[in-house]
Scaffold this active site. Structure first.
Site, PDB file in Angstrom:
ATOM      1  N   GLU A 144       2.455  24.570  -4.815  1.00 24.57           N
ATOM      2  CA  GLU A 144       3.710  24.686  -5.561  1.00 24.57           C
ATOM      3  C   GLU A 144       3.587  24.031  -6.948  1.00 24.57           C
ATOM      4  O   GLU A 144       3.026  22.936  -7.065  1.00 24.57           O
ATOM      5  CB  GLU A 144       4.783  23.953  -4.737  1.00 24.57           C
ATOM      6  CG  GLU A 144       6.180  24.066  -5.251  1.00 24.57           C
ATOM      7  CD  GLU A 144       7.167  23.421  -4.248  1.00 24.57           C
ATOM      8  OE1 GLU A 144       6.729  22.744  -3.292  1.00 24.57           O
ATOM      9  OE2 GLU A 144       8.381  23.623  -4.434  1.00 24.57           O
ATOM     10  N   SER A 183      -5.625 -14.062   0.925  1.00 24.99           N
ATOM     11  CA  SER A 183      -5.190 -15.301   1.578  1.00 24.99           C
ATOM     12  C   SER A 183      -5.820 -15.495   2.941  1.00 24.99           C
ATOM     13  O   SER A 183      -5.678 -16.547   3.541  1.00 24.99           O
ATOM     14  CB  SER A 183      -3.670 -15.275   1.749  1.00 24.99           C
ATOM     15  OG  SER A 183      -3.344 -14.291   2.712  1.00 24.99           O
ATOM     16  N   CYS A 191       7.377  26.305   0.066  1.00 17.96           N
ATOM     17  CA  CYS A 191       7.505  24.980   0.672  1.00 17.96           C
ATOM     18  C   CYS A 191       8.771  24.775   1.515  1.00 17.96           C
ATOM     19  O   CYS A 191       8.818  25.176   2.661  1.00 17.96           O
ATOM     20  CB  CYS A 191       7.367  23.894  -0.394  1.00 17.96           C
ATOM     21  SG  CYS A 191       6.913  22.314   0.366  1.00 17.96           S
ATOM     22  N   LYS A 212      12.095  30.028  -5.961  1.00 24.70           N
ATOM     23  CA  LYS A 212      12.295  29.310  -4.695  1.00 24.70           C
ATOM     24  C   LYS A 212      13.754  29.436  -4.245  1.00 24.70           C
ATOM     25  O   LYS A 212      14.674  29.329  -5.063  1.00 24.70           O
ATOM     26  CB  LYS A 212      11.913  27.841  -4.899  1.00 24.70           C
ATOM     27  CG  LYS A 212      11.844  27.013  -3.626  1.00 24.70           C
ATOM     28  CD  LYS A 212      11.203  25.653  -3.895  1.00 24.70           C
ATOM     29  CE  LYS A 212      11.107  24.804  -2.654  1.00 24.70           C
ATOM     30  NZ  LYS A 212      10.429  23.526  -2.873  1.00 24.70           N
TER      31      LYS A 212
HETATM   32  N1  ATP Z   1      -4.429 -19.047  -0.425  1.00 27.35           N
HETATM   33  C1  ATP Z   1      -4.278 -17.876  -1.020  1.00 27.35           C
HETATM   34  N2  ATP Z   1      -5.306 -17.302  -1.664  1.00 27.35           N
HETATM   35  C2  ATP Z   1      -5.202 -16.128  -2.250  1.00 27.35           C
HETATM   36  N3  ATP Z   1      -4.080 -15.434  -2.274  1.00 27.35           N
HETATM   37  C3  ATP Z   1      -3.014 -15.927  -1.633  1.00 27.35           C
HETATM   38  C4  ATP Z   1      -3.046 -17.176  -0.985  1.00 27.35           C
HETATM   39  N4  ATP Z   1      -1.828 -17.377  -0.446  1.00 27.35           N
HETATM   40  C5  ATP Z   1      -1.080 -16.311  -0.754  1.00 27.35           C
HETATM   41  N5  ATP Z   1      -1.778 -15.429  -1.475  1.00 27.35           N
HETATM   42  C6  ATP Z   1      -1.364 -14.122  -2.000  1.00 27.35           C
HETATM   43  O1  ATP Z   1       0.041 -14.027  -1.986  1.00 27.35           O
HETATM   44  C7  ATP Z   1       0.467 -12.997  -1.089  1.00 27.35           C
HETATM   45  C8  ATP Z   1       1.746 -13.398  -0.408  1.00 27.35           C
HETATM   46  O2  ATP Z   1       1.521 -14.590   0.268  1.00 27.35           O
HETATM   47  P1  ATP Z   1       2.217 -14.891   1.656  1.00 27.35           P
HETATM   48  O3  ATP Z   1       1.857 -16.244   2.015  1.00 27.35           O
HETATM   49  O4  ATP Z   1       3.630 -14.482   1.556  1.00 27.35           O
HETATM   50  O5  ATP Z   1       1.422 -14.000   2.632  1.00 27.35           O
HETATM   51  P2  ATP Z   1       1.767 -12.704   3.398  1.00 27.35           P
HETATM   52  O6  ATP Z   1       2.768 -11.889   2.685  1.00 27.35           O
HETATM   53  O7  ATP Z   1       2.033 -13.064   4.804  1.00 27.35           O
HETATM   54  O8  ATP Z   1       0.365 -12.029   3.212  1.00 27.35           O
HETATM   55  P3  ATP Z   1      -0.962 -12.434   3.923  1.00 27.35           P
HETATM   56  O9  ATP Z   1      -0.774 -11.902   5.328  1.00 27.35           O
HETATM   57  O10 ATP Z   1      -1.970 -11.723   3.131  1.00 27.35           O
HETATM   58  O11 ATP Z   1      -1.086 -13.909   3.880  1.00 27.35           O
HETATM   59  C9  ATP Z   1      -0.711 -12.825  -0.143  1.00 27.35           C
HETATM   60  O12 ATP Z   1      -0.718 -11.562   0.465  1.00 27.35           O
HETATM   61  C10 ATP Z   1      -1.869 -13.031  -1.064  1.00 27.35           C
HETATM   62  O13 ATP Z   1      -2.142 -11.883  -1.827  1.00 27.35           O
HETATM   63  N1  GLN Z   2       8.306  20.594  -2.005  1.00 29.19           N
HETATM   64  C1  GLN Z   2       9.064  20.827  -0.962  1.00 29.19           C
HETATM   65  O1  GLN Z   2       9.765  21.828  -0.888  1.00 29.19           O
HETATM   66  C2  GLN Z   2       9.032  19.806   0.150  1.00 29.19           C
HETATM   67  C3  GLN Z   2       9.403  20.377   1.466  1.00 29.19           C
HETATM   68  C4  GLN Z   2       9.446  19.452   2.668  1.00 29.19           C
HETATM   69  N2  GLN Z   2      10.714  18.829   2.822  1.00 29.19           N
HETATM   70  C5  GLN Z   2       8.308  18.463   2.754  1.00 29.19           C
HETATM   71  O2  GLN Z   2       8.543  17.304   2.934  1.00 29.19           O
HETATM   72  O3  GLN Z   2       7.161  18.814   2.678  1.00 29.19           O
END
Ligand code: ATP
Ligand code: GLN
Ligand code: DND
Length: 719
Positions: A48, A364, A178, A118
């Site tokens: 499409e 993390s 579609c 369409k």
């Molecule tokens: N110690 C760390 N080192 C690197 N990045 C971090 C660290 N802590 C947090 N982050 C970054 O911040 C994001 C959000 O942190 P959060 O602690 O909320 O973890 P989350 O959302 O549970 O994700 P995750 O499961 O990856 O820890 C993480 O996903 C990561 O990308």
């Molecule tokens: N482009 C469309 O017409 C989308 C049609 C349909 N609802 C889909 O999710 O694929």
């Protein structure tokens, strides 16, 4: 005319077209037409709006989009003289009576035959077609449309509207664009009643977990099994410039059987598949259903639009019809298996089209950032798999066609980078395109550091570890100079502990962008890295994240995926893809590690802080969308879902917690990182989930819930 030998070869294709990339889209369309013609096909159907790209969105308001689309159509019509026997079905916006229509265009051997508008527009979920287009309402009516004299055609007009095409050898071709297939009043029913042999469906159908299964089995094969005929379904594949990923699976079906299908998640820009079909089988199939025959005979006969040339040709007498694919179920992945393919395929298209050189993930060691890292590694597997496949079929090095050299900065096919086979070895490719960093603070535990290091080693990312405490201290000192106090975790004022958490989280984001910008300078490679976000649906929904921390990134591969689905994805990545380091990640308890450790152990866990488990959040999230429930509706639903494990007061309490967090944090959704869209329950504020972000306190709703709680308690006590 020999109506008893009606064998022909038909083709469908997929293109990874890109909104507004008129030249690129033209080239991909022409490539698929040439391939279809070379294979001896009599018809090639494309997706499409493939000329401008499906995802032009508000660019459909611009006359330029129509103008350039029609310029390209004129070029395709001219080019079609090179494939005189091929009927080409393509797609573009067309203005008729001053109104804009979403159309399929049929052309052959230098002539535009018909423009079919369409007749059912898609507006559900992320679709907004009626914002730009109107639907055609006159069944089987078409009018002469004068062509714009400023664009070259060897004709001055073309039939426009709804209709059926018929070739010199009586092959009838009809259109169902579609959404018309998805609608309860599917066009294919009336097309079959007019004896249409080949139904062409050019689609722009995006990926949602599990949707392809429904699309193929229930819609395409289901319709074809009821109405018969050859069904040529063509869908886009890839990212065309937005959050959506189109998952192809262009297919050829006949009388309920699947004859051919293009892979859903492959990364090649174009792919053509063909099948030899015997159109006489359509007669036999339809002949066997007397109820449909009766209905068809009731219909008024439609006069077709006739065109020059035969469709039944070019099939050798000894060539057999394509046999049906027996294991159709085997072609369909489970929704969680799709997570191993959709986001990785999207990440590759996005990376090469962005002109950037790789991805950066603040890793993390938790489940979310680890899942994102695993997806990038799966992207590398996909790319190397495609290179290998191509070399096996074409026998040469086709790295150029996957843009690996461009991304890695080599001039000539930099197949060997520093002596390593980058395009063949996913681990080596991962080393070049994925940079990860563990950003420890004094609140980080040994466990998460080890998880991050173990995974980085396992997937072979370019990993480093840093400490952020000195940066946090410097910032607090600057604050201290003005306000003369340093916030404390021990303060009775919770704002201080919260600020101390937020500053760690935000600093990680600033460092992530710094590292992404400069890492390749030290590697003496051109370009920069895109920062990947790692917030999942459940935490986004309740805003359990710091605004403008690492949840602010360039692209988020898991922003529309619930934690529960992600955990299942991690299990598959662990079991099927050899990411053994994920075991400890899967077994870990989600924690933010923003508060002080107690006895060297993590004292802060997500679920305890939110007051709901991720499973519970996932259930409530789905009741909100697509369930369409407010607090009261949810309460009634949860009584039946959770009644055996929670009292009505507990359910009330859980809902209060959810709705409180949701309402005070909804503003965070307005700045959430663009997430690859793979689920309808996504809270994405920009395309999928339009809601206010300044809410009242829902006190009325909760008073009603409380009344119901009291009523139910009273009823229970009188039983
Ligand atoms: N110690 C760390 N080192 C690197 N990045 C971090 C660290 N802590 C947090 N982050 C970054 O911040 C994001 C959000 O942190 P959060 O602690 O909320 O973890 P989350 O959302 O549970 O994700 P995750 O499961 O990856 O820890 C993480 O996903 C990561 O990308
Ligand atoms: N482009 C469309 O017409 C989308 C049609 C349909 N609802 C889909 O999710 O694929
Ligand atoms: N109505 C509104 N409209 C627009 N903006 C509004 C707003 N109300 C507040 N704001 C703004 O939002 C700010 C509050 O949001 P924010 O700064 O995010 O801070 P806040 O939401 O108060 O705190 C972050 C929450 O995330 C939790 N958390 C958990 C796990 C990990 C992480 C992490 O970061 O890794 C965080 C943390 O425990 C805490 O509950 C206000 O200071 C104000 O600037």
């Amino acid at each position: 005319m020999n109506q008893w030998n009606r064998r022909c070869r038909v083709a469908t294709c997929t293109v990874n077209n890109w909104a507004l990339d008129f030249r690129g889209n033209y080239e991909r369309i022409v490539k698929t037409c040439s391939e279809a013609a070379a294979k001896g096909a009599c018809i090639r159907v494309g997706p499409e709006l493939e000329i401008p790209g499906y995802g032009c969105a508000d660019h459909f308001f611009e006359i330029d989009t129509e103008r350039h689309s029609w310029e390209m159509l004129s070029k395709i019509v001219e080019k079609s003289k090179e494939w005189p026997n091929l009927l080409v079905i393509t797609g573009l916006p067309t203005r008729f009576r001053g109104l804009l229509y979403n159309c399929a265009a049929a052309l052959k051997n230098g002539k535009l035959l018909f423009v079919r508008a369409k007749m059912a527009l898609a507006d559900d979920n992320v679709y907004r077609e009626s914002r730009w287009f109107v639907k055609w309402t006159e069944t089987y009516k078409h009018y002469e449309m004068m062509l714009n004299p400023q664009i070259h055609f060897e004709q001055t007009s073309v039939p426009f509207g709804d209709g059926i095409l018929e070739s010199s050898d009586n092959v009838r071709v009809g259109f169902e664009i579609c959404e018309e297939l998805w609608s309860a009043r599917s066009t294919n029913i009336r097309l079959a009643e007019q004896g249409v042999d080949i139904i062409c469906n050019g689609s722009g159908s995006h990926h949602i977990l599990g949707k392809s299964n429904y699309r193929i089995n229930q819609l395409i094969l289901g319709s074809s099994a009821k109405t018969g005929g050859v069904y040529l379904y063509a869908n886009h594949r890839g990212c065309d410039g937005d959050r959506l990923y189109y998952d192809g699976a262009s297919s050829i079906a006949q009388n309920g059987d699947l004859l051919a299908q293009i892979h859903q998640f492959d990364i090649e820009d174009t792919c053509v598949t063909t099948a030899v079909v015997d159109l006489s089988k359509n007669f036999t199939f339809r002949q066997m259903k007397s109820s449909d025959r009766g209905n068809a005979s009731d219909q008024v006969t439609v006069v077709p639009i006739r065109f020059e040339g035969n469709m039944i040709r070019d099939v050798r007498m000894d060539e057999k019809c394509t046999v049906r694919i027996k294991n159709v179920e085997g072609l369909q992945l489970s929704p969680i298996d799709e997570l191993c393919h959709g986001p990785p395929a999207y990440l590759w298209t996005y990376l090469r089209r962005s002109g950037m050189s790789g991805y950066f993930i603040p890793l993390s060691g938790g489940q979310d950032s680890s899942a994102v890292a695993a997806m990038v590694r799966l992207m590398c597997e996909k790319v190397c798999g495609a290179v290998k496949r191509r070399r096996e079929t074409d026998g040469n090095n086709q790295l150029k066609s996957y843009d690996i050299c461009d991304i890695l900065g080599g001039d000539d096919p930099a197949y060997y980078l520093g002596g390593r086979k980058v395009g063949e070895d996913p681990a080596e490719l991962c080393k070049q395109v994925l940079f990860t960093c563990y950003m420890a603070s004094k609140h980080s535990s040994d466990e998460t550091r080890k998880c991050a290091e173990g995974l980085a080693l396992n997937i072979n990312s370019n990993h480093c570890g840093i400490f952020i405490d000195t940066v946090v201290e410097s910032i607090l000192n600057v604050f201290n100079m003005v306000y003369s106090f340093i916030p404390s975790f021990q303060s009775a004022d919770n704002r201080e502990a919260m600020a101390l958490q937020n500053i760690q989280a935000r600093i990680r984001m600033v460092l992530a962008y710094l590292f992404a910008q400069l890492a390749l300078v030290s590697h003496q490679r051109p370009g920069g890295l895109l920062v990947l976000g790692t917030a999942n649906v459940d935490e986004s929904l309740v805003g359990y994240l710091t605004k403008y921390d690492c949840s602010s990134a360039d692209i988020n591969p898991i922003g529309s995926v619930s934690k529960c689905d992600l955990r299942q994805f991690l299990e598959i990545a662990y079991e099927k893809y050899g990411m053994t380091a994920l075991r400890s990640v899967i077994d870990s308890t989600p924690t933010a590690e923003l508060r002080p450790l107690v006895d060297g152990k993590v004292a802060q866990t997500d679920e305890a802080e939110i007051g709901l488990t991720y499973e519970e959040l996932s259930v409530i999230g789905r009741l909100r969308k697509p369930g369409g429930m407010g607090p009261y509706g949810m309460f009634l639903e949860l009584i039946s879902l959770w009644g055996d494990k929670y009292t009505v007061e507990e359910i009330e309490d859980k809902l209060r917690k959810f709705w409180w967090r949701y309402r005070v944090n909804r503003h965070k959704a307005t700045v959430s990182t663009p997430a690859i869209h793979v689920e309808n329950y996504s809270p994405d504020d920009h395309r999928n989930d339009h809601r206010p972000f300044l809410y009242p306190d829902f006190s009325y709703q909760f008073e009603r819930i409380h009344e119901k709680v009291e009523e139910l308690k009273k009823k229970k006590s009188t039983l």
